[in-house]
Design a protein around this motif. Structure first.
Motif, PDB file in Angstrom:
ATOM      1  N   LEU A   1       0.834  -1.208   0.000  1.00  0.00           N
ATOM      2  CA  LEU A   1       0.000   0.000   0.000  1.00  0.00           C
ATOM      3  C   LEU A   1       0.867   1.255   0.000  1.00  0.00           C
ATOM      4  O   LEU A   1       0.615   2.207  -0.749  1.00  0.00           O
ATOM      5  N   GLN A   2       1.899   1.242   0.836  1.00  0.00           N
ATOM      6  CA  GLN A   2       2.793   2.399   0.924  1.00  0.00           C
ATOM      7  C   GLN A   2       3.594   2.568  -0.363  1.00  0.00           C
ATOM      8  O   GLN A   2       3.777   3.692  -0.849  1.00  0.00           O
ATOM      9  N   GLN A   3       4.045   1.468  -0.918  1.00  0.00           N
ATOM     10  CA  GLN A   3       4.840   1.499  -2.145  1.00  0.00           C
ATOM     11  C   GLN A   3       4.053   2.118  -3.300  1.00  0.00           C
ATOM     12  O   GLN A   3       4.605   2.858  -4.121  1.00  0.00           O
ATOM     13  N   ASN A   4       2.756   1.832  -3.347  1.00  0.00           N
ATOM     14  CA  ASN A   4       1.916   2.339  -4.428  1.00  0.00           C
ATOM     15  C   ASN A   4       1.164   3.615  -4.052  1.00  0.00           C
ATOM     16  O   ASN A   4       0.355   4.110  -4.841  1.00  0.00           O
ATOM     17  N   SER A   5       1.431   4.132  -2.855  1.00  0.00           N
ATOM     18  CA  SER A   5       0.778   5.364  -2.374  1.00  0.00           C
ATOM     19  C   SER A   5      -0.742   5.270  -2.485  1.00  0.00           C
ATOM     20  O   SER A   5      -1.410   6.143  -3.043  1.00  0.00           O
ATOM     21  N   VAL A   6      -1.265   4.184  -1.934  1.00  0.00           N
ATOM     22  CA  VAL A   6      -2.699   3.919  -1.988  1.00  0.00           C
ATOM     23  C   VAL A   6      -3.273   3.950  -0.575  1.00  0.00           C
ATOM     24  O   VAL A   6      -2.637   3.493   0.377  1.00  0.00           O
ATOM     25  N   THR A   7      -4.471   4.494  -0.449  1.00  0.00           N
ATOM     26  CA  THR A   7      -5.129   4.604   0.853  1.00  0.00           C
ATOM     27  C   THR A   7      -6.249   3.586   0.973  1.00  0.00           C
ATOM     28  O   THR A   7      -7.074   3.450   0.073  1.00  0.00           O
ATOM     29  N   THR A   8      -6.266   2.854   2.075  1.00  0.00           N
ATOM     30  CA  THR A   8      -7.388   1.960   2.357  1.00  0.00           C
ATOM     31  C   THR A   8      -8.093   2.425   3.621  1.00  0.00           C
ATOM     32  O   THR A   8      -7.462   2.937   4.552  1.00  0.00           O
ATOM     33  N   VAL A   9      -9.397   2.243   3.634  1.00  0.00           N
ATOM     34  CA  VAL A   9     -10.167   2.520   4.841  1.00  0.00           C
ATOM     35  C   VAL A   9      -9.705   1.574   5.943  1.00  0.00           C
ATOM     36  O   VAL A   9      -9.638   1.944   7.118  1.00  0.00           O
ATOM     37  N   CYS A  10      -9.355   0.357   5.544  1.00  0.00           N
ATOM     38  CA  CYS A  10      -8.923  -0.672   6.491  1.00  0.00           C
ATOM     39  C   CYS A  10      -7.785  -0.171   7.385  1.00  0.00           C
ATOM     40  O   CYS A  10      -7.832  -0.288   8.614  1.00  0.00           O
ATOM     41  N   LYS A  11      -6.767   0.401   6.756  1.00  0.00           N
ATOM     42  CA  LYS A  11      -5.598   0.846   7.507  1.00  0.00           C
ATOM     43  C   LYS A  11      -5.828   2.187   8.185  1.00  0.00           C
ATOM     44  O   LYS A  11      -5.509   2.367   9.363  1.00  0.00           O
ATOM     45  N   GLU A  12      -6.381   3.153   7.448  1.00  0.00           N
ATOM     46  CA  GLU A  12      -6.522   4.508   7.979  1.00  0.00           C
ATOM     47  C   GLU A  12      -7.436   4.561   9.197  1.00  0.00           C
ATOM     48  O   GLU A  12      -7.249   5.374  10.087  1.00  0.00           O
ATOM     49  N   SER A  13      -8.433   3.689   9.222  1.00  0.00           N
ATOM     50  CA  SER A  13      -9.356   3.680  10.360  1.00  0.00           C
ATOM     51  C   SER A  13      -8.931   2.681  11.429  1.00  0.00           C
ATOM     52  O   SER A  13      -9.625   2.511  12.429  1.00  0.00           O
ATOM     53  N   ALA A  14      -7.778   2.026  11.203  1.00  0.00           N
ATOM     54  CA  ALA A  14      -7.300   0.990  12.124  1.00  0.00           C
ATOM     55  C   ALA A  14      -8.408  -0.018  12.408  1.00  0.00           C
ATOM     56  O   ALA A  14      -8.674  -0.393  13.547  1.00  0.00           O
ATOM     57  N   CYS A  15      -9.061  -0.446  11.348  1.00  0.00           N
ATOM     58  CA  CYS A  15     -10.210  -1.345  11.479  1.00  0.00           C
ATOM     59  C   CYS A  15      -9.808  -2.642  12.172  1.00  0.00           C
ATOM     60  O   CYS A  15      -8.813  -3.269  11.794  1.00  0.00           O
ATOM     61  N   PRO A  16     -10.570  -3.059  13.179  1.00  0.00           N
ATOM     62  CA  PRO A  16     -10.237  -4.296  13.896  1.00  0.00           C
ATOM     63  C   PRO A  16     -10.403  -5.545  13.044  1.00  0.00           C
ATOM     64  O   PRO A  16      -9.918  -6.612  13.408  1.00  0.00           O
ATOM     65  N   ASN A  17     -11.084  -5.406  11.912  1.00  0.00           N
ATOM     66  CA  ASN A  17     -11.341  -6.566  11.059  1.00  0.00           C
ATOM     67  C   ASN A  17     -10.357  -6.691   9.901  1.00  0.00           C
ATOM     68  O   ASN A  17     -10.462  -7.620   9.105  1.00  0.00           O
ATOM     69  N   ARG A  18      -9.402  -5.772   9.791  1.00  0.00           N
ATOM     70  CA  ARG A  18      -8.636  -5.708   8.547  1.00  0.00           C
ATOM     71  C   ARG A  18      -7.792  -6.954   8.287  1.00  0.00           C
ATOM     72  O   ARG A  18      -7.695  -7.395   7.140  1.00  0.00           O
TER      73      ARG A  18
END
Length: 278
Positions: free
Chosen positions: A23-40
């Motif tokens: 994700l970091q390598q491609n500079s992409v944002t996921t809701v999963c990571k940004e919200s620290a989702c417990p289900n990710r």
């Protein structure tokens, strides 16, 4: 009232590190990571993820949401290909594409959604795609562009009951969301989904009335989850519901006619998205 604390599976650290690196390598944002989702971690293991497009700044200021408010940057023309490449590298089988509200754009961001879908289809033809869209202010040209995207499911979240909507979603509108969902269900051949948060001060009667409204709008799939306050400046949690409440609501929703329902404390709008289709 003290919150019920559900048990969450311990994440696979290697999987999290690998995914976050790509994700970091491609500079992409996921809701999963940004919200620290417990289900990710659970979602990653199943080959699913939720990507947020059109930046990290929303033009609205909903009292439940932790996304910053302001005027966003112009859509990044490289983002669609970066997301498609990420999906391929992560070998995902089901993806959800969502965005912040972009009321500052002439088409509210609809064309960028289309560009992302086209890039994904060009690079990863067999992945299933769900679009979780803002309301686009119910602009029919924007909604039609979304309909014409080659995707497997469309979703738009009602979030809360009619009485609470003005205070929870101050720049959105309960009936406008129903209008968007009705447009999707009338013109789109696949399933249409919506989501509700509970614990904001709604009554069970109001919740059931909202479920009826969603059914009348043609919604076939529903998720219900516990609202958790992002910070002290956000809308407070009025009630923490026990697991039995979510089981009751799931049973009720199925009895009412929803064809797929996910209801639970940690359920979010994209939780088990790949398994919600009937």
């Amino acid at each position: 009232m003290r919150p019920y604390k559900p048990k969450v599976k311990a994440p696979d650290p290697e999987l999290i590190l690998k995914t976050d690196h790509i994700l970091q390598q491609n500079s992409v944002t996921t809701v999963c990571k940004e919200s620290a989702c417990p289900n990710r971690a659970e979602c990653y293991q199943r080959g699913t993820a939720t990507f947020m497009i059109l930046g990290d700044t929303c033009t609205r200021a909903c009292s439940f949401c932790n996304v910053k408010t302001g005027r966003g940057l112009p859509p990044d023309p490289t983002e669609p290909e970066r997301i498609a490449t990420t999906i391929k590298e992560l070998e995902l089988s089901y993806v959800v594409i969502t965005s912040v509200d972009r009321d500052d754009l002439p088409d509210y961001g609809a064309k960028h959604f289309e560009s992302v879908v086209l890039s994904i289809r060009a690079i990863v033809s067999d992945v299933k795609i769900e679009l979780l869209t803002p309301d686009f202010k119910a602009d029919e040209s924007a909604l039609e562009r979304i309909i014409e995207c080659s995707v497997d499911k469309l979703a738009h979240n009602e979030e809360t009951v009619r009485r609470l909507s003005p205070s929870i979603r101050s720049q959105s509108n309960y009936d406008r969301s129903l209008q968007v969902l009705k447009y999707y269900s009338t013109n789109f051949s696949g399933p249409v989904k919506s989501s509700l948060m509970v614990g904001l001060g709604e009554s069970k009667k109001e919740l059931i009335e909202t479920m009826k409204d969603l059914l009348e709008a043609g919604v076939e799939e529903l998720t219900i989850g516990q609202y958790l306050q992002p910070s002290s400046s956000h809308h407070p949690v009025i009630c923490y519901y026990p697991p039995e409440f979510f089981e009751e609501m799931e049973t009720k929703a199925v009895e009412m006619g929803f064809k797929a329902v996910a209801s639970g404390t940690l359920v979010r709008s994209s939780y088990y998205a790949d398994r919600q289709s009937y």
